[in-house]
Scaffold this motif. Structure first.
Motif, PDB file in Angstrom:
ATOM      1  N   ARG A 325      32.758  27.322  37.976  1.00  0.00           N
ATOM      2  CA  ARG A 325      31.748  26.715  38.863  1.00  0.00           C
ATOM      3  C   ARG A 325      31.484  25.236  38.595  1.00  0.00           C
ATOM      4  NH1 ARG A 325      30.813  30.689  36.485  1.00  0.00           N
ATOM      5  NH2 ARG A 325      29.237  29.769  35.139  1.00  0.00           N
TER       6      ARG A 325
ATOM      7  N   VAL B  67       9.785  33.653  46.837  1.00  0.00           N
ATOM      8  CA  VAL B  67      10.949  32.769  46.937  1.00  0.00           C
ATOM      9  C   VAL B  67      10.482  31.331  46.717  1.00  0.00           C
ATOM     10  CG1 VAL B  67      12.734  31.879  48.470  1.00  0.00           C
ATOM     11  CG2 VAL B  67      12.199  34.329  48.452  1.00  0.00           C
ATOM     12  N   ASP B  71      18.153  26.397  49.354  1.00  0.00           N
ATOM     13  CA  ASP B  71      19.614  26.334  49.289  1.00  0.00           C
ATOM     14  C   ASP B  71      20.096  24.929  48.899  1.00  0.00           C
ATOM     15  OD1 ASP B  71      22.340  26.610  49.771  1.00  0.00           O
ATOM     16  OD2 ASP B  71      22.092  26.152  51.902  1.00  0.00           O
ATOM     17  N   ARG B  73      23.652  24.607  48.112  1.00  0.00           N
ATOM     18  CA  ARG B  73      25.064  24.934  47.897  1.00  0.00           C
ATOM     19  C   ARG B  73      25.922  23.675  47.845  1.00  0.00           C
ATOM     20  NH1 ARG B  73      28.388  28.645  52.070  1.00  0.00           N
ATOM     21  NH2 ARG B  73      28.934  26.664  53.058  1.00  0.00           N
ATOM     22  N   PHE B  76      25.540  21.955  44.510  1.00  0.00           N
ATOM     23  CA  PHE B  76      26.157  22.677  43.393  1.00  0.00           C
ATOM     24  C   PHE B  76      27.684  22.658  43.502  1.00  0.00           C
ATOM     25  CE2 PHE B  76      22.017  25.219  43.381  1.00  0.00           C
ATOM     26  CZ  PHE B  76      21.502  24.503  42.316  1.00  0.00           C
ATOM     27  N   LEU B  87      32.989  29.443  48.943  1.00  0.00           N
ATOM     28  CA  LEU B  87      33.270  30.370  47.829  1.00  0.00           C
ATOM     29  C   LEU B  87      33.912  29.617  46.662  1.00  0.00           C
ATOM     30  CD1 LEU B  87      34.878  33.093  50.074  1.00  0.00           C
ATOM     31  CD2 LEU B  87      32.724  33.405  48.822  1.00  0.00           C
ATOM     32  N   TYR B  88      33.590  30.035  45.459  1.00  0.00           N
ATOM     33  CA  TYR B  88      34.278  29.520  44.281  1.00  0.00           C
ATOM     34  C   TYR B  88      35.628  30.224  44.181  1.00  0.00           C
ATOM     35  CZ  TYR B  88      29.745  27.617  42.894  1.00  0.00           C
ATOM     36  OH  TYR B  88      28.567  26.925  42.858  1.00  0.00           O
ATOM     37  N   LEU B  89      36.660  29.459  43.896  1.00  0.00           N
ATOM     38  CA  LEU B  89      37.998  30.070  43.840  1.00  0.00           C
ATOM     39  C   LEU B  89      38.477  30.280  42.414  1.00  0.00           C
ATOM     40  CD1 LEU B  89      40.030  28.290  46.657  1.00  0.00           C
ATOM     41  CD2 LEU B  89      38.695  30.400  46.748  1.00  0.00           C
TER      42      LEU B  89
ATOM     43  N   PRO C  26      16.121  33.806  47.176  1.00  0.00           N
ATOM     44  CA  PRO C  26      15.913  34.999  48.004  1.00  0.00           C
ATOM     45  C   PRO C  26      16.992  36.063  47.784  1.00  0.00           C
ATOM     46  CG  PRO C  26      16.691  33.157  49.352  1.00  0.00           C
ATOM     47  CD  PRO C  26      16.464  32.617  47.974  1.00  0.00           C
ATOM     48  N   GLU C  32      25.210  33.368  54.340  1.00  0.00           N
ATOM     49  CA  GLU C  32      26.499  32.719  54.112  1.00  0.00           C
ATOM     50  C   GLU C  32      26.748  32.649  52.606  1.00  0.00           C
ATOM     51  OE1 GLU C  32      27.634  28.861  55.737  1.00  0.00           O
ATOM     52  OE2 GLU C  32      26.138  29.246  57.298  1.00  0.00           O
ATOM     53  N   PRO C  33      28.023  32.666  52.187  1.00  0.00           N
ATOM     54  CA  PRO C  33      28.324  32.713  50.754  1.00  0.00           C
ATOM     55  C   PRO C  33      27.615  31.618  49.958  1.00  0.00           C
ATOM     56  CG  PRO C  33      30.352  32.785  52.044  1.00  0.00           C
ATOM     57  CD  PRO C  33      29.230  32.678  53.016  1.00  0.00           C
ATOM     58  N   ASN C  34      27.056  32.016  48.844  1.00  0.00           N
ATOM     59  CA  ASN C  34      26.467  31.091  47.865  1.00  0.00           C
ATOM     60  C   ASN C  34      25.295  30.252  48.388  1.00  0.00           C
ATOM     61  OD1 ASN C  34      28.053  31.668  45.481  1.00  0.00           O
ATOM     62  ND2 ASN C  34      29.778  30.868  46.656  1.00  0.00           N
ATOM     63  N   ARG C  35      24.727  30.653  49.511  1.00  0.00           N
ATOM     64  CA  ARG C  35      23.541  29.931  49.994  1.00  0.00           C
ATOM     65  C   ARG C  35      22.268  30.476  49.351  1.00  0.00           C
ATOM     66  NH1 ARG C  35      24.681  25.674  52.492  1.00  0.00           N
ATOM     67  NH2 ARG C  35      26.269  25.610  54.105  1.00  0.00           N
ATOM     68  N   CYS C  38      20.848  30.076  43.371  1.00  0.00           N
ATOM     69  CA  CYS C  38      20.243  28.857  42.834  1.00  0.00           C
ATOM     70  C   CYS C  38      20.843  28.564  41.455  1.00  0.00           C
ATOM     71  CB  CYS C  38      18.726  29.005  42.762  1.00  0.00           C
ATOM     72  SG  CYS C  38      18.178  30.119  41.475  1.00  0.00           S
ATOM     73  N   LEU C  42      23.564  30.782  39.321  1.00  0.00           N
ATOM     74  CA  LEU C  42      24.907  30.241  39.110  1.00  0.00           C
ATOM     75  C   LEU C  42      25.217  30.061  37.631  1.00  0.00           C
ATOM     76  CD1 LEU C  42      24.940  27.462  41.879  1.00  0.00           C
ATOM     77  CD2 LEU C  42      26.210  29.607  41.907  1.00  0.00           C
ATOM     78  N   LEU C 132      35.787  38.301  46.688  1.00  0.00           N
ATOM     79  CA  LEU C 132      36.375  38.526  48.008  1.00  0.00           C
ATOM     80  C   LEU C 132      37.852  38.183  47.947  1.00  0.00           C
ATOM     81  CD1 LEU C 132      33.454  36.744  49.827  1.00  0.00           C
ATOM     82  CD2 LEU C 132      33.854  39.205  49.795  1.00  0.00           C
ATOM     83  N   GLY C 141      37.918  34.667  46.125  1.00  0.00           N
ATOM     84  CA  GLY C 141      36.718  33.854  46.364  1.00  0.00           C
ATOM     85  C   GLY C 141      35.505  34.532  45.749  1.00  0.00           C
ATOM     86  N   ILE C 142      34.635  33.751  45.162  1.00  0.00           N
ATOM     87  CA  ILE C 142      33.462  34.311  44.501  1.00  0.00           C
ATOM     88  C   ILE C 142      32.193  33.903  45.249  1.00  0.00           C
ATOM     89  CG2 ILE C 142      32.166  34.486  42.338  1.00  0.00           C
ATOM     90  CD1 ILE C 142      35.048  35.518  42.114  1.00  0.00           C
ATOM     91  N   ASP C 143      31.428  34.920  45.633  1.00  0.00           N
ATOM     92  CA  ASP C 143      30.142  34.703  46.303  1.00  0.00           C
ATOM     93  C   ASP C 143      29.049  35.217  45.360  1.00  0.00           C
ATOM     94  OD1 ASP C 143      27.905  34.615  47.864  1.00  0.00           O
ATOM     95  OD2 ASP C 143      28.565  36.155  49.294  1.00  0.00           O
TER      96      ASP C 143
END
Lengths: 483, 95, 477
Positions: A325, B67, B71, B73, B76, B87-89, C26, C32-35, C38, C42, C132, C141-143
């Motif tokens: 990551r 919450v 977001d 994303r 990050f 997506l992280y690969l 949340p 959507e992936p990784n949204r 936090c 992560l 995924l 792919g990682i979510d």
């Protein structure tokens, strides 16, 4: 000019005798000119520092009085700083530009401090000489062939050479106090839980504690006022009302009971260092303190217990650095295992790997009880020793380190390096506040005096140190090359 | 206690650290010294002592269930080594 | 040889908190992936976990509902292993001191007997992210949206003896978590997941055989099929002279088989130790009492009350209380129409059949409790007959309005005017002289024929009781 202390600058800034911009410029120039000799900074943030300084000047013009308004400081590169590389001294995080600030950074920003840059450190704070940094060793401003101590060696050297009036450090086993002693400055490790660990990259979570490093006890008190405080983002942060850590500075020492743990004066202590500590005791006695001998009978177990507990926690804390990551990722990984092992193999240096392996081993099946559980029990008896001692005395006093700053490369084997923290580690295991302050010089090298206080007794420790600093001038001395 | 190079390899694998045989031999010495040093704990007077996991005798604070994060994303993933479509690969994981 | 099956279930239920167990991100499904990941989720450097009170409350509620011990000081531990969907390289879980210890759940076997199944423990932990594999060349792919979602893992004793018992246990627990409103129970979305430890042993033997752990059992049907397959496989292995290997096996619903998961490589060494970022979780008596007061009426209690209060059979009460929503729905219908038994018959009969036909859940049914009660009220007050009511219900289900509107629009109001019924009866008798003669000659069975003729003439709208009564009077008179 550069001899002025952080508290002195606060007064001058408030009196508008100097602007934050001028002051920031002055220190940025010193860093540019002098740091190549020391390598105490990993990143200098000149541009944003000047912008912060200008904002501070505007606030000063408005008559605002936040505690560190306009004062230049440096952050150890273990604290996450938004938009600025936060490397932790490691190749692993060389590419890591943090998307957020550590709580300490947020709080210091809010207090008006101007960040000049990020200081060098032992990789992931694992080391006592600052030689394990990916960015190269830091040199001691008193003798550049010697180490500045570690892991907060960059902060200590930078303050010692007056490249910055104050800097943050972190202390897991002595990482503020030992370099403070080696570089002739004052540094405080607060009670565990005083300073938020959020955004402070973890080495050993149950031991890590951030704290101030500066020229005087008063400076440390001012910095701690900004750094400390409850943080709801850290479960181990202590919920206590805000405290003014400078409140006890002028407290008379009459009747103060100072304990000398006999174990801190035994075999292994350099005779000359002992002489310095004895002299310091006389100074405090002269100011009315009562001196008693006390015993911490299990303190010899603190280093071995530490080298089970700290590596165990570190082996788990550093598992997140996996090349997925953020941070270093190896080129063209063949498969997942290759991605992990090569990214980590390339990203971490030898000392970090060594500790990860020790920690992995002591937690692995069949060894947990023999190592980890046993060390946790020893940890309690060490803490109990302190509890008993504090029934009779108010403050404990001894040397910060058993010996003088050593030469680069002098301690090649890990265990001898670990023993450099023999007097500092016990306070981390117990979670007690402790500090180091300059108390003498031997062969042109500074010697540190350690004070250990009871839980949450930082103000008293700073008071004792301040009283000592009223009578002595060791803390005002600057290495000739940086005067 | 003496640690063999093969044992170093086993631990390094568990910790996901690439390690050549030569490195393993080098580490074996230092690790042996450390474990020998740590053996000092063996004589410690700890019968009936409760392990101490934490310096302060405090209890876990609870956060209200709400919450509070938004977001980020893009922020990050700007520092991620490999992403696609959010997506992280990683190299293909076979299950 | 006769074999006995030994099954223990590990059920992971996602707790339906709005935020994650250790962060303020949340938990909603389907972003959507990784949204919804936090910094804490992560596993970014320096970030720290803070425990969600909602997760603790829900865990304690579960503990109380299964009559378990609530641990006064429970401890979070780290379970260390590397996997791409596990961002920190460890999962925060509970190990030696779980928040819930030793409880039990009563299940009903097919023959109606009750069997008590021990629950060893239930502990809080964080969920992992998702891998995924579709859509990438040689990559995964990682979510991490799911990472950090609170889970409670409920571990049963190895006291289940067949796939059917396992399913009964799982269904009971599924019903319970939904009653408690601690988990949405959505198995498709993975909110309620099951792993099964299965072994066999010769009947009469006390020690356990070697077990296999079955994963990916994400529906009640799969659980039953996978376990039965596994039992057969183990019997084949042993009777073929082999021995069962302790391993993890993945159920593949497409092929309907379990297969060994070889990628879990070396024997796992999770290196559990107390998480130094978290302190002991203290649950005192006051907290427990507060949760006890929040507990809703639980399925077994509700079932008993339905029998007592509404005079339902134990079986019917069981059906109606299997899901909390159904029980609530039934009670609303019963109260609305004032006829509990009629309401029970309709909820379990026409209404459930219509839901099945339309494949809708209760919440999405086109007829709500008020609507159904309105219809049943018209049966009660004899505006329509039960038979006509089915027609009205059909129209209501198709969105043609409430019961009164449909009755009005279709002119289905029951004929209760005695004069009108008498007139029709007279007409029917006049038109069927032969049958009338036979009836009066003693052929009682023909009574039904006359009823049918009258109903036919009124298109079913005549009040059946009145028809019976008047017909009897006239035929016999």
């Amino acid at each position: 000019m550069s001899q002025e202390t952080l508290s002195g600058w606060v007064r001058k800034l408030q009196a508008r005798e100097i602007s934050s911009r001028e002051l920031t410029r002055l220190y940025l120039d010193r860093i540019e000119r002098l740091d190549p000799q020391l390598n105490s900074f990993i990143t200098v943030t000149a541009e944003s520092a000047l912008a912060q300084a200008e904002a501070a000047d505007a606030r000063l013009a408005n008559g605002e009085q936040t505690p560190l308004l306009g004062v230049p400081v440096a952050q150890k590169d273990i604290f996450c700083t938004e938009g600025v590389r936060t490397s932790c001294g490691s190749r692993m995080l060389d590419p890591f530009v943090s998307p957020y600030n550590a709580t300490v950074v947020e709080r210091m920003n809010a207090a008006g401090a101007v960040m000049l840059g990020k200081t060098n450190m032992d990789e992931f704070a694992m080391g006592s000489s600052n030689e394990t940094s990916f960015y190269g060793p830091v040199r001691n401003p008193w003798d550049t062939e010697r180490v500045p101590g570690g892991s907060s060696g960059g902060s200590a050297a930078a303050v010692g050479a007056r490249l910055v009036p104050g800097a943050t450090g972190t202390d897991t086993g002595g990482s503020i106090r030992q370099p403070a002693a080696f570089c002739g400055i004052t540094g405080l490790k607060p009670t565990y839980g005083r300073v938020s660990r959020y955004g402070m990259i973890a080495f050993a979570s149950s031991l890590d504690q951030g704290g101030p490093m500066a020229v005087t006890a008063e400076d440390c008190g001012l910095m701690l006022n900004a750094m400390a405080g409850f943080d709801e983002r850290d479960s181990t942060s202590v919920e206590r009302p805000a405290e003014d850590f400078t409140a006890g500075l002028n407290q008379d020492l009459t009747g103060l009971r100072i304990g000398l743990p006999k174990e801190f004066f035994g075999e292994g202590l350099d005779e000359k260092v002992r002489g310095v500590i004895d002299a310091a005791v006389e100074v405090l006695k002269g100011r009315g303190a009562e001196i008693r001998e006390v015993s911490l009978p299990n303190s010899h177990l603190s280093v071995p217990a530490y080298y089970v507990v700290a590596p165990a926690e570190c082996s788990s804390n550093l598992a997140r650095f996996d090349g997925v990551r953020y941070g270093h990722r190896c080129d063209n990984p063949e498969d997942l295992m290759d991605l992990y092992t090569r990214s980590r193999g390339e990203g971490f240096g030898d000392e970090v790997k060594r500790r990860i392996m020790v920690g992995t081993y002591v937690l692995s099946a069949g060894y947990y009880d023999a190592y980890y559980l046993k060390a946790q029990k020893v940890r309690r008896i060490i803490a109990d020793d302190f509890r008993n001692a504090f029934e009779d005395v108010d403050v404990l006093l001894g040397p910060t380190t058993p010996e003088l700053p050593f030469a680069l490369g002098a301690k090649a084997d890990p265990v001898s390096m670990y023993l450099s923290d023999i007097y500092t580690i016990a306070a981390n295991l117990a979670g007690l506040p402790a500090m180091s302050l300059p108390a003498g010089e031997i062969d042109g090298l500074p010697v540190g005096l350690q004070l250990i206080g009871n839980y949450f007794d930082e103000a008293r420790l700073l008071g004792v140190a301040h009283q000592y600093q009223q009578e002595t001038d060791w803390h005002t001395r600057v290495p000739a090359a940086f005067a | 206690m003496s640690v063999e190079a093969s044992e170093v390899q086993r631990i390094a694998h568990l910790a996901r650290l690439a390690m050549s045989d030569e490195q393993a031999r080098e580490f074996a010495g230092g690790l042996s010294d450390i474990f020998a040093f740590v053996e000092q704990l063996d004589g410690a007077p700890i019968d009936g002592v409760e392990p101490m996991a934490h310096p302060l005798d405090a209890e876990q604070r609870l956060r209200p269930d709400a919450v509070t994060e938004t977001d980020n994303r893009e922020g990050f993933q700007a520092i991620a080594p490999a992403v696609e479509g959010g997506l992280y690969l990683v190299p293909r994981v076979i299950e | 040889m006769e074999w006995e099956t030994v099954i223990g279930l590990e059920i992971h239920a996602q707790l339906n908190t709005v935020s994650k167990i250790f962060s303020g991100a949340p938990t909603a499904y389907g972003a959507e992936p990784n949204r919804q990941a936090c910094a804490v989720d992560l596993g970014m450097p320096g970030v720290l976990p803070v425990l969600n009170q909602g997760a603790v409350e829900k865990a304690v509620m579960l503990g109380l509902a299964i009559d378990a011990e609530i641990t006064p000081r429970s401890v979070f531990a780290r379970k260390n292993y590397f996997y791409p969907d596990l961002p920190k390289g460890y999962q925060i879980s509970q190990y030696e001191l779980p928040i819930v210890a030793r409880g039990h759940l009563d299940i009903e076997l097919e023959d109606g007997t009750i069997k008590r199944i021990g629950v060893t423990r239930a502990h809080l932990e964080e969920d992992a992210g998702k891998s995924l594999h579709e859509g990438f060349e040689s990559m995964t792919g990682i979510d991490l949206n799911r990472a950090g979602t609170p889970l409670i893992e409920i571990v049963s004793e190895p006291e289940l003896r067949s796939a059917k018992e396992a399913v009964a246990y799982m269904k009971k627990l599924h019903s319970l978590v939904r009653y408690l409103d601690i988990c949405d129970g959505n198995m498709q979305e993975g909110s309620f997941r099951c792993d099964a430890n299965v072994s066999i042993r010769p009947k009469g033997q006390t020690e356990f055989g070697t077990r296999a752990e079955l994963k990916n059992l994400n529906s009640f049907r799969f659980v039953e099929r996978a376990i039965n397959h596994e039992i057969e496989r183990q019997i084949d292995v042993i009777e073929g002279g082999g021995s069962v290997v302790q391993e993890t096996r993945l159920y593949d619903p497409d092929r309907d088989e379990t297969r060994s998961m070889r990628t879990k490589e070396e024997a796992n060494d999770y290196r559990y130790f107390p998480d130094p970022d978290l302190l002991p979780v203290v649950v005192d008596t006051a907290f427990v009492n507060q949760m006890r007061e929040k507990l809703p009426e639980l399925p077994d209690a509700k079932r008993a009350r339905f029998v007592e209060q509404y005079g339902l059979s134990d079986y019917d009460a069981g059906v109606l209380t299997a899901a909390r929503e159904m029980g609530d729905f039934y009670e609303a219908v019963a109260a609305g129409c004032g006829a509990p038994k009629l309401a029970a018959n309709w909820v379990m009969g026409e209404f459930s059949a219509a839901m099945n036909r339309s494949e809708v859940e209760l919440a999405d049914a086109p007829v709500n409790a008020e609507g159904l009660a309105g219809l049943l009220a018209r049966i009660q007050d004899e505006t329509i007959s039960g038979k006509i009511a089915k027609e009205v219900f059909e129209a209501m289900w198709n969105g043609e309005g409430d019961a009164d509107a449909v009755i009005e629009a279709k002119g289905l109001k029951q004929i209760t005017d005695t004069g009108a019924i008498d007139a029709i009866i007279d007409e029917v008798m006049a038109n069927n002289p032969q049958q009338l003669e036979q009836y009066r000659g003693g052929k009682d069975k023909l009574f039904g024929f006359f009823v049918g003729q009258v109903m036919k003439a009124t298109q079913g709208k005549a009040n059946p009781a009145q028809v019976n009564e008047r017909l009897k009077a006239k035929l016999d008179g």
